[in-house]
Motif scaffolding. Structure first.
Motif, PDB file in Angstrom:
ATOM      1  N   THR A 297       0.819  -1.218   0.000  1.00 46.00           N
ATOM      2  CA  THR A 297       0.000   0.000   0.000  1.00 46.00           C
ATOM      3  C   THR A 297       0.853   1.269   0.000  1.00 46.00           C
ATOM      4  OG1 THR A 297      -1.430  -1.315   1.391  1.00 46.00           O
ATOM      5  CG2 THR A 297      -2.078   0.959   1.036  1.00 46.00           C
ATOM      6  N   ASN A 298       1.867   1.300   0.854  1.00 51.14           N
ATOM      7  CA  ASN A 298       2.766   2.451   0.936  1.00 51.14           C
ATOM      8  C   ASN A 298       3.641   2.520  -0.319  1.00 51.14           C
ATOM      9  OD1 ASN A 298       4.894   4.199   1.376  1.00 51.14           O
ATOM     10  ND2 ASN A 298       5.303   3.502   3.455  1.00 51.14           N
ATOM     11  N   GLY A 299       3.412   3.531  -1.139  1.00 55.10           N
ATOM     12  CA  GLY A 299       4.236   3.714  -2.335  1.00 55.10           C
ATOM     13  C   GLY A 299       3.525   3.342  -3.626  1.00 55.10           C
ATOM     14  N   CYS A 300       2.384   2.676  -3.505  1.00 54.47           N
ATOM     15  CA  CYS A 300       1.665   2.218  -4.694  1.00 54.47           C
ATOM     16  C   CYS A 300       0.777   3.344  -5.242  1.00 54.47           C
ATOM     17  CB  CYS A 300       0.815   1.003  -4.328  1.00 54.47           C
ATOM     18  SG  CYS A 300       0.162   0.144  -5.765  1.00 54.47           S
ATOM     19  N   THR A 301       0.998   3.749  -6.467  1.00 55.17           N
ATOM     20  CA  THR A 301       0.190   4.799  -7.104  1.00 55.17           C
ATOM     21  C   THR A 301      -0.929   4.162  -7.923  1.00 55.17           C
ATOM     22  OG1 THR A 301       1.465   4.784  -9.141  1.00 55.17           O
ATOM     23  CG2 THR A 301       2.310   6.164  -7.351  1.00 55.17           C
TER      24      THR A 301
END
Lengths: 168, 168, 168, 168
Positions: free
Chosen positions: C14-18
């Motif tokens: 989730t963290n970093g996923c665009t």
């Protein structure tokens, strides 16, 4: 080879550990240290902590291989901590790291370590007259393969003497 | 949730597996497939292979979690192979991946999986009247904690019926 | 052999996923399902979830190998969950379980999976023009051993086409 | 707390290790021993062996965490051996066991350990001017999360001085 003799002590964690277990485990730790061997444990409470305490009081060297990924969760008597982050799966690493094993009572976790040790043919000595599922296998084998007999001992001193002989 | 019910079948590898074990394991595999559950095994021979064979004959889906790091070493009835490269330490992954477990005889390796499953409170049903170290625990507990009772069953059909009820 | 082709998709959690990463990952999942291959992921959010979502929308089969010991923590698009209880160490199991790998961006965790895959000589294709530490290795090797080249692809369709060819 | 400071040294195994790497690794081992810290390595050849050799020559204590399940496969300078039987997956255990890490060159295996260490926010110092994929990250971060900066050092002495400061 620089490698030292590594003896694993297994048994109940805090839950299930009686003062009698702790006394025997402490004495096993003392004897292992006096033999110049490294004491290996699962690094937590109960038998693991008592054995490590004994080894440190006898100026031995202690290693704790713990389930968590945080070394500060080991008991205070571990010189070296291997925080596996693998949960109870680390039971197999304990067994693999042992040249020989002393069993001080214990429940299902201890039994899983005994199974792992048996499959890897590690010498084992179990203290008699402490309850738990491992007790019934003393002087016998875990299964039909007869990989390695689980020897019995009546005291901490006898247990360490026997395991040293079995390791050669 | 897309997740399917995952039932692990454990027991002897090739060494120790009799035609009777294989027959029961095959039938357990058939019943698991018929229930729409995924069959999980350790992916090797004996009971693991027989159960997977049964599940495939009944058009089920099979997963093998193997000790080696090479997927081609799984038996030919595994749809999906997880080659752990962790040796027998993978016994714990088998147990963790199960929603419930059916035990078909077995030796020390099976017992280590039962210990892992017990510590993680997984429902277990064991077939009666097959020898090996797990047999003695049927209708009882591995230790004083009484985490989960190992239920007995007299047939493959009864075992799968019971484990489905226990999983809910 | 019953074994199906297993393709691992890796990239940001989730963290970093665009949204761009998610779109590409979804399409990769669709293509993998359409090819009749099993989609393997780390079973969590971001790229793992988007790829699994795509594969399920295309009626594919999905496996999630997660760090935790609790299968309910996988994303909702995993048919089969392997809850390793090993923390991020499970990155190596992901790589070992893959016949081939598609990389959709990603950070240090993705890079650790690429390292594991490279050491085990697994075919890899990475989508171009997504940032992160893996990008720089496209069309090159991780180190002097030149174990396996990380191929580049400009789209989800091209990536899956290429990985299918590399797996043979 | 009995626990000693544990410093991991990572770098090339035999394949890829030059005399220059060995010289630096040996010196790093000496400095770690002189600081009273335990030297941790992956227990095999190249940088791991050279660092352990240095630490033993300086009367330090050395631990080797190896991929195999057989302790005799560690190099001769390991006092304590943890034979994980997990293959290269043990790279994560190395990182988890470290209070801090010194990087002496290295390839894809070293990079996987750096990734693991970065995800677990372990302090790291890398020797400058040795080639390999880790070099490019010196004075920077592995990804956008900026978990922990990989500090550079121009010599073994500076590297150990810096890692001791970073550990506090």
């Amino acid at each position: 080879m620089a490698k030292k003799r590594q003896i694993l002590v297994i048994g109940h964690n805090t839950n299930g550990c009686t003062p009698e277990h702790e006394k025997v485990a402490y004495d096993v730790g003392v004897e292992i240290a006096k033999s110049g061997s490294v004491l290996l444990t699962g690094g937590l409470g109960g038998v693991m902590q008592a054995a490590s305490h004994g080894a440190k009081d006898a100026e031995g060297l202690t290693v704790g291989i713990i389930p968590q990924d945080d070394a500060t969760l080991a008991n205070e008597y571990c010189d070296i901590v291997i925080p596996t982050g693998m949960g109870l799966t680390r039971d197999f690493l304990n067994a693999l790291s042992a040249d020989g094993i002393v069993v001080v009572g214990g429940g299902s976790g201890t039994l899983s370590e005994v199974c792992a040790a048996y499959m890897h043919k590690k010498p084992m000595v179990a203290i008699r007259n402490l309850n738990g599922p491992v007790t019934q296998y003393i002087d016998g084998y875990l299964d039909h393969r007869e990989n390695v007999k689980i020897e019995g001992a009546d005291s901490a001193q006898e247990a360490v003497k026997k395991i040293l002989e079995l390791i050669k």
